[in-house]
Design a protein around this motif. Structure first.
Motif, PDB file in Angstrom:
ATOM      1  N   SER A 183       0.871  -1.216   0.086  1.00  0.00           N
ATOM      2  CA  SER A 183      -0.030   0.099   0.009  1.00  0.00           C
ATOM      3  C   SER A 183       0.808   1.034  -0.116  1.00  0.00           C
ATOM      4  N   GLU A 184       0.395   2.162  -0.927  1.00  0.00           N
ATOM      5  CA  GLU A 184       1.487   3.494  -1.148  1.00  0.00           C
ATOM      6  C   GLU A 184       0.862   4.459  -0.235  1.00  0.00           C
ATOM      7  N   ASP A 185      -0.267   4.322   0.434  1.00  0.00           N
ATOM      8  CA  ASP A 185      -0.640   5.203   1.364  1.00  0.00           C
ATOM      9  C   ASP A 185      -0.464   5.034   2.819  1.00  0.00           C
ATOM     10  N   PHE A 186       0.193   3.723   3.057  1.00  0.00           N
ATOM     11  CA  PHE A 186       0.646   3.416   4.353  1.00  0.00           C
ATOM     12  C   PHE A 186       2.128   3.932   4.558  1.00  0.00           C
ATOM     13  N   LEU A 187       2.260   4.782   5.556  1.00  0.00           N
ATOM     14  CA  LEU A 187       3.532   4.958   6.068  1.00  0.00           C
ATOM     15  C   LEU A 187       4.306   6.244   5.240  1.00  0.00           C
ATOM     16  N   PHE A 188       4.260   6.029   3.799  1.00  0.00           N
ATOM     17  CA  PHE A 188       5.305   6.534   2.975  1.00  0.00           C
ATOM     18  C   PHE A 188       4.677   7.192   1.835  1.00  0.00           C
ATOM     19  N   GLY A 189       5.321   8.078   1.343  1.00  0.00           N
ATOM     20  CA  GLY A 189       5.088   8.561   0.012  1.00  0.00           C
ATOM     21  C   GLY A 189       6.316   8.124  -0.871  1.00  0.00           C
ATOM     22  N   GLY A 190       6.279   7.932  -2.110  1.00  0.00           N
ATOM     23  CA  GLY A 190       7.358   7.582  -2.831  1.00  0.00           C
ATOM     24  C   GLY A 190       7.675   6.043  -3.013  1.00  0.00           C
ATOM     25  N   SER A 191       8.890   5.745  -2.687  1.00  0.00           N
ATOM     26  CA  SER A 191       9.197   4.352  -2.778  1.00  0.00           C
ATOM     27  C   SER A 191      10.376   4.026  -1.837  1.00  0.00           C
ATOM     28  N   PRO A 192      10.268   3.553  -0.695  1.00  0.00           N
ATOM     29  CA  PRO A 192      10.705   3.326   0.143  1.00  0.00           C
ATOM     30  C   PRO A 192      11.627   2.090  -0.144  1.00  0.00           C
ATOM     31  N   SER A 193      12.928   1.813   0.505  1.00  0.00           N
ATOM     32  CA  SER A 193      13.395   0.497   0.677  1.00  0.00           C
ATOM     33  C   SER A 193      12.877  -0.351   1.526  1.00  0.00           C
ATOM     34  N   VAL A 194      13.538  -1.701   1.352  1.00  0.00           N
ATOM     35  CA  VAL A 194      12.898  -2.549   2.464  1.00  0.00           C
ATOM     36  C   VAL A 194      13.295  -2.178   3.854  1.00  0.00           C
ATOM     37  N   ASN A 195      14.489  -1.800   4.031  1.00  0.00           N
ATOM     38  CA  ASN A 195      14.778  -1.610   5.460  1.00  0.00           C
ATOM     39  C   ASN A 195      14.200  -0.289   5.982  1.00  0.00           C
ATOM     40  N   GLU A 196      13.906   0.861   5.057  1.00  0.00           N
ATOM     41  CA  GLU A 196      13.175   2.038   5.473  1.00  0.00           C
ATOM     42  C   GLU A 196      11.641   1.610   5.905  1.00  0.00           C
ATOM     43  N   TYR A 197      11.131   0.546   5.240  1.00  0.00           N
ATOM     44  CA  TYR A 197       9.718   0.409   5.278  1.00  0.00           C
ATOM     45  C   TYR A 197       9.551  -0.444   6.648  1.00  0.00           C
ATOM     46  N   CYS A 198      10.466  -1.419   6.940  1.00  0.00           N
ATOM     47  CA  CYS A 198      10.453  -2.115   8.074  1.00  0.00           C
ATOM     48  C   CYS A 198      10.778  -1.199   9.281  1.00  0.00           C
ATOM     49  N   ILE A 199      11.635  -0.415   9.205  1.00  0.00           N
ATOM     50  CA  ILE A 199      12.019   0.587  10.195  1.00  0.00           C
ATOM     51  C   ILE A 199      10.747   1.311  10.569  1.00  0.00           C
TER      52      ILE A 199
END
Length: 146
Positions: free
Chosen positions: A101-117
């Protein structure tokens, strides 16, 4: 060797969240970010199991129970994020992140580590809230039973 109740209940939280998200993916509901809020009930269940276990053992101190409940929630969230990290890499890593989901937590395209953090910080913040809610419910329950 008997495992501590905090660890057992943290593993229950992890298993519950893992099953919940696998079911969401099976039904194609992972793009509905508001359904992810329901995992708070799974964390609440594990935390409240710890508090009930403490009460059954005669541990009624507020700070001891707060520590125990907090440890349960934190371990549950950390285990869940580690599981998420492993799951993301098993599904293709960065390519799989793009399907979340792009609406969840971030805009743009986070890395795997950024998403998990990001998920870790969100999980820890919600866990703190859940622990304090559970502590207030536990305190009102035990004060009416004495």
């Amino acid at each position: 060797m008997k495992l501590p109740k905090e660890l057992i209940n943290a593993l229950i939280i992890f298993a519950g969240i893992a099953v919940y998200f696998v079911i969401m993916e099976f039904f194609g509901l992972t793009n509905l970010f508001y359904l992810r809020i329901l995992n708070g009930f799974i964390v609440f269940y594990g935390v409240y199991r710890t508090l009930n276990s403490n009460y059954a053992e005669g541990k009624s101190g507020y700070l001891d129970n707060l520590r125990s409940a907090g440890l349960t929630a934190i371990l549950g969230v950390v285990f869940s994020v580690i599981g998420l990290l492993i799951y993301i890499y098993s599904k293709g890593g960065e390519a799989f992140i793009a399907t979340l989901s792009e609406d969840f937590l971030f805009g743009g395209s986070p890395s795997v580590n950024e998403y998990c953090i990001g998920v870790l910080f969100e999980g820890l913040a919600s866990s703190v809230i859940i622990v304090f809610i559970a502590m207030q419910l536990w305190r009102s329950k035990t004060s009416t039973q004495d």
